[in-house]
Design an enzyme around this catalytic site. Structure first.
Site, PDB file in Angstrom:
ATOM      1  CD  GLU A 163      12.516 -41.507   4.123  1.00 21.96           C
ATOM      2  OE1 GLU A 163      13.351 -41.232   5.009  1.00 21.96           O
ATOM      3  OE2 GLU A 163      11.618 -42.356   4.267  1.00 21.96           O
TER       4      GLU A 163
ATOM      5  CG  ASP B 114       9.346 -42.646   2.081  1.00 21.07           C
ATOM      6  OD1 ASP B 114      10.550 -42.700   1.864  1.00 21.07           O
ATOM      7  OD2 ASP B 114       8.858 -42.392   3.199  1.00 21.07           O
TER       8      ASP B 114
ATOM      9  CD  GLU C 100       7.277 -47.134   3.812  1.00 23.57           C
ATOM     10  OE1 GLU C 100       8.038 -47.762   4.553  1.00 23.57           O
ATOM     11  OE2 GLU C 100       6.417 -46.339   4.227  1.00 23.57           O
TER      12      GLU C 100
ATOM     13  CG  HIS D 214       2.634 -45.399   2.730  1.00 28.63           C
ATOM     14  ND1 HIS D 214       1.687 -45.084   3.673  1.00 28.63           N
ATOM     15  CD2 HIS D 214       3.745 -44.679   3.050  1.00 28.63           C
ATOM     16  CE1 HIS D 214       2.205 -44.208   4.535  1.00 28.63           C
ATOM     17  NE2 HIS D 214       3.435 -43.945   4.169  1.00 28.63           N
ATOM     18  CB  THR D 215       3.486 -41.892  -2.059  1.00 24.94           C
ATOM     19  OG1 THR D 215       2.287 -41.109  -1.903  1.00 24.94           O
ATOM     20  CG2 THR D 215       3.276 -42.935  -3.157  1.00 24.94           C
ATOM     21  CG  ASN D 216       5.319 -39.471   3.943  1.00 24.85           C
ATOM     22  OD1 ASN D 216       5.018 -38.302   3.735  1.00 24.85           O
ATOM     23  ND2 ASN D 216       5.378 -39.984   5.170  1.00 24.85           N
TER      24      ASN D 216
ATOM     25  CD  GLU E 218       1.595 -39.961   6.401  1.00 19.45           C
ATOM     26  OE1 GLU E 218       0.868 -38.940   6.317  1.00 19.45           O
ATOM     27  OE2 GLU E 218       2.247 -40.239   7.414  1.00 19.45           O
TER      28      GLU E 218
ATOM     29  CG  ASP F 215       4.648 -53.021  14.253  1.00 19.02           C
ATOM     30  OD1 ASP F 215       4.876 -53.229  13.039  1.00 19.02           O
ATOM     31  OD2 ASP F 215       5.261 -52.157  14.903  1.00 19.02           O
TER      32      ASP F 215
ATOM     33  N   GLY G 249      -3.776 -51.960   9.930  1.00 20.01           N
ATOM     34  CA  GLY G 249      -3.355 -51.366  11.197  1.00 20.01           C
ATOM     35  C   GLY G 249      -2.759 -52.343  12.183  1.00 20.01           C
TER      36      GLY G 249
ATOM     37  NE  ARG H 113      -1.614 -37.330   9.837  1.00 16.88           N
ATOM     38  CZ  ARG H 113      -0.847 -37.793   8.861  1.00 16.88           C
ATOM     39  NH1 ARG H 113      -1.380 -38.135   7.700  1.00 16.88           N
ATOM     40  NH2 ARG H 113       0.453 -37.920   9.034  1.00 16.88           N
TER      41      ARG H 113
END
Length: 292
Positions: free
Chosen positions: A105, A107, A109, A122-124, A134, A198, A203, A281
């Site tokens: 995929e 992305d 977004e 937002h990219t992924n 991300e 959500d 967030g 992370r």
């Protein structure tokens, strides 16, 4: 004699402009030909002689569409005009994706905002079902005021995300060090407008204001002329000569020095999150591709 020559030149110029306009009209995208609406119960519409597509979201449902063709590599452009005003809680997703548990995929977004706040782009990149790559950006313009071109260059060596021709992200093929790269699975183009209050805005702290519904995003000028259509196990690019023609140059295209400079400018000034900088992370160490 001079006036006759001038008249001839003027006539030739008018003819060239006319032919150019005819050609532009001919290559304009036809959404009925290239896409099918997949959900939304009438909230997605193809308009203006199939040159415009709109997606809408209200409290009952969002909407979406997908390409009729599957692609295995391509240079793909689409112009979008995003939901204006208070779009907090909404997400406009525009992406390439394959099917199955180990899917690939790519992305884009667009995460909605409160009026006056910038959108988050937002990219992924997913390869063999693994994402978590991300990068997020603010844009240097208002993406709701006019149409802007969002492009994906996907060839065997790299994926480049661009906005109005300016590269914002490059994901290189690093299979040589064990990083999977999307190159074996054909992907369709998808887009949807949906409620994600959500998580989408701060967030999930800011909820969708349904009094502002319906929310609408618009699409035009899709271009996949430089892309390999995958059909019945065969690529449309196989029949053309080996990357020697200018039309196939995108198959080995890379960022030149100007492109690299513009990429650095965007990432320095407009990137707001980069997974490759998020050591909290990844306490066991950053992903392999981040170190190359």
């Amino acid at each position: 004699m001079a006036s006759t020559s001038t008249t001839c030149c003027n006539n030739l110029l008018v003819l060239l402009i006319t032919l150019l306009c005819i050609n532009v009209a001919f290559v304009a995208s036809n959404f009925n030909q290239d896409f099918q609406i997949t959900w939304g119960d009438g909230r997605a519409k193809i308009l203006n002689n199939a040159n415009l597509l709109t997606l809408s979201l209200d409290k009952a449902s969002g909407s979406g569409f997908q390409s009729k063709n599957e692609y295995l590599f391509g240079k793909i452009d689409m112009q979008l005009k995003l939901v204006p005003g208070n779009s907090a809680g909404t997400v406009t997703a525009y992406y390439l994706s394959s099917k199955g548990g180990a899917w690939d995929e790519i992305d884009f977004e667009f995460l909605g905002n409160l009026s006056g706040d910038p959108y988050i782009l937002h990219t992924n990149v997913f390869s063999q079902g693994k994402g978590n790559r991300e990068q997020q950006f603010h844009l240097w313009f208002d993406p709701t005021a006019n149409f802007h071109t969002y492009s994906i260059l996907w060839n065997p060596q790299r994926i480049v995300f661009s906005v109005d021709g300016t590269p914002i992200r490059e994901f290189k093929n690093l299979e040589s060090i064990g990083v999977p790269f999307p190159k074996n699975q054909a992907m369709r183009i998808y887009s949807s407008l949906w409620n994600a209050d959500d998580w989408a805005t701060r967030g999930g702290l800011v909820k969708t204001d349904w009094s502002k519904a319906p929310f609408t995003a618009s699409y035009r000028n899709f271009n996949a002329n430089n892309a390999c259509i995958w059909n019945s196990g065969k690529s449309s690019c196989k029949s053309s000569s080996k990357s020697s023609t200018s039309s196939a140059s995108w198959l080995s295209q890379e960022l030149d020095s100007t492109g690299q400079q513009r990429l650095r400018w965007v990432q320095k000034n407009y990137m707001i999150y980069n997974y490759c900088s998020d050591k909290k992370r990844f306490p066991q160490g950053l992903p392999l591709e981040c170190t190359h």
